[in-house]
Scaffold this motif. Structure first.
Motif, PDB file in Angstrom:
ATOM      1  N   PRO A 131       0.773  -1.344  -0.220  1.00 44.86           N
ATOM      2  CA  PRO A 131       0.231   0.105  -0.233  1.00 44.86           C
ATOM      3  C   PRO A 131       0.792   1.461   0.182  1.00 44.86           C
ATOM      4  CG  PRO A 131      -1.060  -1.612   1.666  1.00 44.86           C
ATOM      5  CD  PRO A 131       0.968  -2.131   1.266  1.00 44.86           C
ATOM      6  N   GLY A 132       0.376   2.190  -0.571  1.00 43.68           N
ATOM      7  CA  GLY A 132       1.680   3.456  -1.051  1.00 43.68           C
ATOM      8  C   GLY A 132       1.897   3.671  -2.823  1.00 43.68           C
ATOM      9  N   LEU A 133       2.108   2.365  -2.572  1.00 38.78           N
ATOM     10  CA  LEU A 133       2.911   2.629  -4.196  1.00 38.78           C
ATOM     11  C   LEU A 133       1.989   2.941  -4.965  1.00 38.78           C
ATOM     12  CD1 LEU A 133       5.430   0.241  -3.715  1.00 38.78           C
ATOM     13  CD2 LEU A 133       5.935   2.870  -4.008  1.00 38.78           C
ATOM     14  N   LYS A 134       2.424   3.111  -6.549  1.00 41.57           N
ATOM     15  CA  LYS A 134       1.023   3.004  -8.101  1.00 41.57           C
ATOM     16  C   LYS A 134       1.995   2.075  -8.696  1.00 41.57           C
ATOM     17  CE  LYS A 134      -1.933   7.276  -6.731  1.00 41.57           C
ATOM     18  NZ  LYS A 134      -1.513   8.970  -7.365  1.00 41.57           N
TER      19      LYS A 134
ATOM     20  N   ASP B 252       1.667  13.063  -7.378  1.00 43.33           N
ATOM     21  CA  ASP B 252       2.106  13.654  -6.547  1.00 43.33           C
ATOM     22  C   ASP B 252       2.311  11.938  -5.129  1.00 43.33           C
ATOM     23  OD1 ASP B 252       2.354  16.320  -6.280  1.00 43.33           O
ATOM     24  OD2 ASP B 252       0.208  16.848  -5.799  1.00 43.33           O
ATOM     25  N   ASP B 253       1.973  11.026  -5.462  1.00 46.34           N
ATOM     26  CA  ASP B 253       2.331   9.925  -4.467  1.00 46.34           C
ATOM     27  C   ASP B 253       3.680   9.460  -5.871  1.00 46.34           C
ATOM     28  OD1 ASP B 253       0.288   9.964  -3.154  1.00 46.34           O
ATOM     29  OD2 ASP B 253      -1.028   9.848  -4.564  1.00 46.34           O
TER      30      ASP B 253
ATOM     31  N   VAL C 169      -2.344  -0.062  -9.684  1.00 42.68           N
ATOM     32  CA  VAL C 169      -2.244   0.588  -8.883  1.00 42.68           C
ATOM     33  C   VAL C 169      -2.080   1.740  -9.393  1.00 42.68           C
ATOM     34  CG1 VAL C 169      -2.276   1.162  -6.125  1.00 42.68           C
ATOM     35  CG2 VAL C 169      -1.565  -0.914  -7.189  1.00 42.68           C
ATOM     36  N   PRO C 170      -4.102   2.441  -9.588  1.00 43.91           N
ATOM     37  CA  PRO C 170      -4.515   2.189  -8.669  1.00 43.91           C
ATOM     38  C   PRO C 170      -5.360   1.062 -10.241  1.00 43.91           C
ATOM     39  CG  PRO C 170      -5.656   4.627 -10.064  1.00 43.91           C
ATOM     40  CD  PRO C 170      -3.158   4.679  -9.773  1.00 43.91           C
ATOM     41  N   LEU C 171      -6.076   0.413  -9.944  1.00 48.83           N
ATOM     42  CA  LEU C 171      -6.798  -0.774 -11.227  1.00 48.83           C
ATOM     43  C   LEU C 171      -8.030  -0.623 -11.270  1.00 48.83           C
ATOM     44  CD1 LEU C 171      -5.844  -3.532 -12.097  1.00 48.83           C
ATOM     45  CD2 LEU C 171      -7.379  -4.698 -10.252  1.00 48.83           C
ATOM     46  N   ASP C 172      -7.684  -0.574 -12.451  1.00 49.45           N
ATOM     47  CA  ASP C 172      -9.529  -0.293 -13.087  1.00 49.45           C
ATOM     48  C   ASP C 172     -10.472  -2.001 -13.277  1.00 49.45           C
ATOM     49  OD1 ASP C 172     -11.539   0.536 -15.077  1.00 49.45           O
ATOM     50  OD2 ASP C 172     -10.744   0.343 -16.897  1.00 49.45           O
TER      51      ASP C 172
ATOM     52  N   VAL D  41      -3.171   7.154   2.507  1.00 50.64           N
ATOM     53  CA  VAL D  41      -2.360   6.183   2.307  1.00 50.64           C
ATOM     54  C   VAL D  41      -2.048   6.657   0.665  1.00 50.64           C
ATOM     55  CG1 VAL D  41      -2.807   3.641   0.975  1.00 50.64           C
ATOM     56  CG2 VAL D  41      -3.459   4.724   3.038  1.00 50.64           C
ATOM     57  N   PHE D  42      -2.901   7.892   0.454  1.00 52.06           N
ATOM     58  CA  PHE D  42      -2.297   8.008  -1.059  1.00 52.06           C
ATOM     59  C   PHE D  42      -2.581   9.929  -1.145  1.00 52.06           C
ATOM     60  CE2 PHE D  42      -2.777   4.272  -2.863  1.00 52.06           C
ATOM     61  CZ  PHE D  42      -1.548   3.845  -2.937  1.00 52.06           C
TER      62      PHE D  42
END
Lengths: 326, 330
Positions: free
Chosen positions: A142-145, A166-167, A240-243, B325-326
């Motif tokens: 969690p926290g990564l794209k 921004d992430d 991530v994010p997943l469609d 989280v984001f």
């Protein structure tokens, strides 16, 4: 429109973003004016923007990523290159414990607008330390794209989005996709995260694929079409994010799902996709979900061995037919 | 005592008094934390900074508000030395919504972005590359900011230390690597795991100055840090400062620290950095006994207010666990 390779498209994305925003800089091993990246993604950039902004580093993966994290936290927009995805292991603490958690752990006070670019994928006979596909690890953090472009067009649009995000973004490339070509618009475009692309429409079976497996699925689709079978290829483009909706919509339409992944089967991304579809579209399934993946082995060297473990178009054809017959 | 020989010569009285206040703030704060922990008001674990106050304070007294620090699991002292609000720090340690990180970080993860505190990491050695990145950012942005990176003797045996010192040196980055050598990494004596006596000796391997200071003498820390900060600000690159110090308590909450010989503990207790500094300030006429006592009284009161604030503050709503989280998922 112009035709560019995946590498050229990535290069153009970096160039455009560096011109647009002076906070963007590149950091990595041999990305500068002498080598210009192991796969030439940074070709010409050091000459154009200088070695301060296209920064060659020592072979210190943990510090490359850590320094990029620190710079991102303090107003810069670094793009770090880790030469091979396998070497991300050396920087895992900085990725998984620092980049991924800083925004959350500090209650939203700090952000980490960081892109880590790195190539995955087998098929080049470079054996177990240069061939892995590890995207599932990062999808599990969690926290990564996580971006996984399969085409030059997607690569350019997604990288530009990643740099403006921004992430922290894990931006994975694929070594066999590097020479593939797309038509690229002259005008600027961005591809939003979380929007899957249906690479081919069809009504009989949904094929979920990423990276090189998209290209294998497209080849399989041509062969299957000649047999009167039409597959629908869903490329998530970002994990991530997943469609989820596009995947679920396709499964609701076809009633069948084949997942093709270039990663070992156990706990790979396919396991997650299968679980999502089972949870949310079970009633639409006309047959069990099928996964085609690599066996649970390291990637071997000899082409005979390597070709055996990597899923290909023939395996997809067979998988689709098996699904329809089950 | 002649003025020339005095320890404090050349340091402004205001700086001296501020350092004394900050050291006491840390001490009284940590004592209060220990007390609240005993009352079962603090979840999880604790790593107290008692005994090492001179290091954080002597370094941070040279920093401006927009300079950066990175911190460790034993980080309360770094936060306070950089100017943290005691209420928000205490509230975070108690897991309250009013804490710096809204209860998401706790004792081991306090950050204060507005004060340049880039946060405490609880993975030993992990913040060292991050400090290098912050310093690179200062250099690329062309500011005169500097970064102070705190870490312990244990971290100096992690690969990140070596990668980071090398990278900072080749690019002459404005960073101070401040090694708090308290002789033990958890229960492991540094001399059992390190073949050289002084960690600062490693600086020469990376081409930067290495300095060894008595980490229980705030004046000595202050002077060494001042030189390093001036050098960093003026483009002279990084410095490794090794501060020899000692933690008065065990490693973490229930550690009785039996691995330390009693006579060693006794020797170090005599070198208590706050007692020594107080004596120096009084001997050299910077403070009177009465003034020093008054400062202590005020600080004890402020710390008590912080504790009351934290205790009375609400916990976050459980579902706030899902936030942050984001920055923005889509």
């Amino acid at each position: 429109m112009k035709e560019l390779t995946y590498v050229e498209a990535l290069n153009e994305a970096l160039r455009e973003e560096m011109m647009r925003d002076e906070r963007v800089f590149l950091i990595g091993e041999d990305i500068g004016p002498y080598w210009e990246g192991a796969f030439k993604v940074t070709k010409g950039l050091a000459k154009q923007f200088g070695v301060e902004r296209v920064r060659d580093t020592p072979i210190s993966e943990a510090c490359i990523v850590g320094a990029a994290v620190g710079a991102a936290m303090t107003g810069m927009r670094p793009v770090a290159e880790i030469m091979f995805g396998d070497l991300l292991t050396l920087a895992m603490d900085q990725i998984a414990n620092q980049a991924a958690k800083i925004h959350y752990m500090f209650g939203g006070q700090l952000k980490v607008p960081l892109v880590i670019r790195s190539p995955f994928g087998a098929g080049k006979s470079i054996a177990a330390h240069h061939s892995q596909s590890l995207e599932a690890w990062f999808m599990h953090t969690p926290g990564l794209k996580v971006a996984v472009p399969s085409t030059a067009y997607d690569a350019k649009g997604l990288l530009k989005t990643a740099i403006r995000d921004d992430d922290p973004v894990m931006f994975f490339e694929h070594k066999l996709c590097y020479t593939t070509k797309s038509m690229i618009p002259e005008e600027e475009y961005l591809i939003p995260f979380g929007e899957a692309d249906v690479k081919r429409e069809g009504s009989d079976v949904t094929v979920f694929a990423t990276f090189w497996m998209v290209h294998q699925a497209l080849k399989a689709a041509d062969k299957l079409s000649k047999k009167g079978i039409e597959i629908e290829i869903v490329d998530p483009r970002t994990l991530v994010p997943l469609d989820k909706e596009t995947i679920l919509d396709s499964v609701r339409k076809t009633g069948r799902l084949l997942i093709v992944e270039e990663d070992c089967k156990t706990c790979g991304i396919g396991a997650e996709i299968a679980a999502i579809v089972s949870e949310e579209a079970f009633d639409y399934l006309e047959s069990p979900i099928k996964r085609i993946a690599e066996p649970d082995t390291p990637i071997p060297f000899s082409p005979v061995l390597e070709n055996y473990v990597i899923p290909n178009d023939e395996a997809i054809v067979k998988g689709v037919i098996d699904l329809l017959e089950s | 005592m002649s003025m020339q020989a005095s320890k404090t010569t050349g340091i402004e009285k205001e700086t001296l008094v501020t350092m004394y206040r900050k050291m006491l703030e840390i001490r009284r704060f940590e004592e209060k934390v220990w007390h609240l922990f005993g009352r079962n008001l603090i979840p999880g674990t604790l790593h107290l900074y008692i005994g090492e106050e001179a290091v954080a304070v002597g370094v941070c007294a040279n920093l401006k508000i927009d300079d950066y620090i990175t911190s460790t699991h034993r980080g309360h002292g770094h936060c306070i030395a950089k100017g943290a609000d005691l209420k928000k720090t205490m509230a975070e340690i108690l897991g309250k919504k009013t804490g710096y990180c809204k209860g998401k970080g706790g004792s081991m993860h306090v950050a204060d972005a507005a004060l340049g505190n880039l946060g405490a990491t609880a993975v030993v050695g992990s913040a060292i590359p991050i400090a290098v990145g912050a310093a690179l950012s200062c250099q690329l942005r062309g500011t005169k900011q500097v970064v102070a990176c705190f870490f312990g003797d244990g971290a100096s045996n992690n690969g990140t230390f070596h990668e980071a010192l090398n990278m900072a040196a080749i690019w002459r980055l404005p960073v101070l690597f401040v090694c708090e050598n308290n002789l033990y990494a958890m229960g492991t004596r540094i001399s059992n795991v390190t073949a050289i006596e002084n960690i600062a000796d490693r600086a020469s391997a990376y081409g930067m100055p290495g300095v060894i200071v008595d980490g229980n003498d705030v004046i000595e820390v202050y002077r060494a840090a001042k030189e390093a900060v001036d050098r960093a600000r003026n483009g002279g690159g990084p410095t490794l400062i090794e501060c020899k110090t000692y933690r008065h308590k065990g490693h973490s909450r229930f550690d009785p620290a039996k691995y330390r010989p009693p006579d060693e503990v006794e020797e170090w207790m005599k070198k208590d950095p706050i007692l020594r500094f107080r004596n120096t300030l009084i001997e050299e006429g910077v403070l009177t006994e009465k003034q020093a006592d008054e400062i202590d009284r005020q600080i004890t009161e402020t710390v008590e207010e912080a504790a009351q604030f934290a205790v009375k503050s609400p916990y976050p709503q459980p579902e706030e666990a899902l936030e942050d989280v984001f920055v923005k998922l889509r």
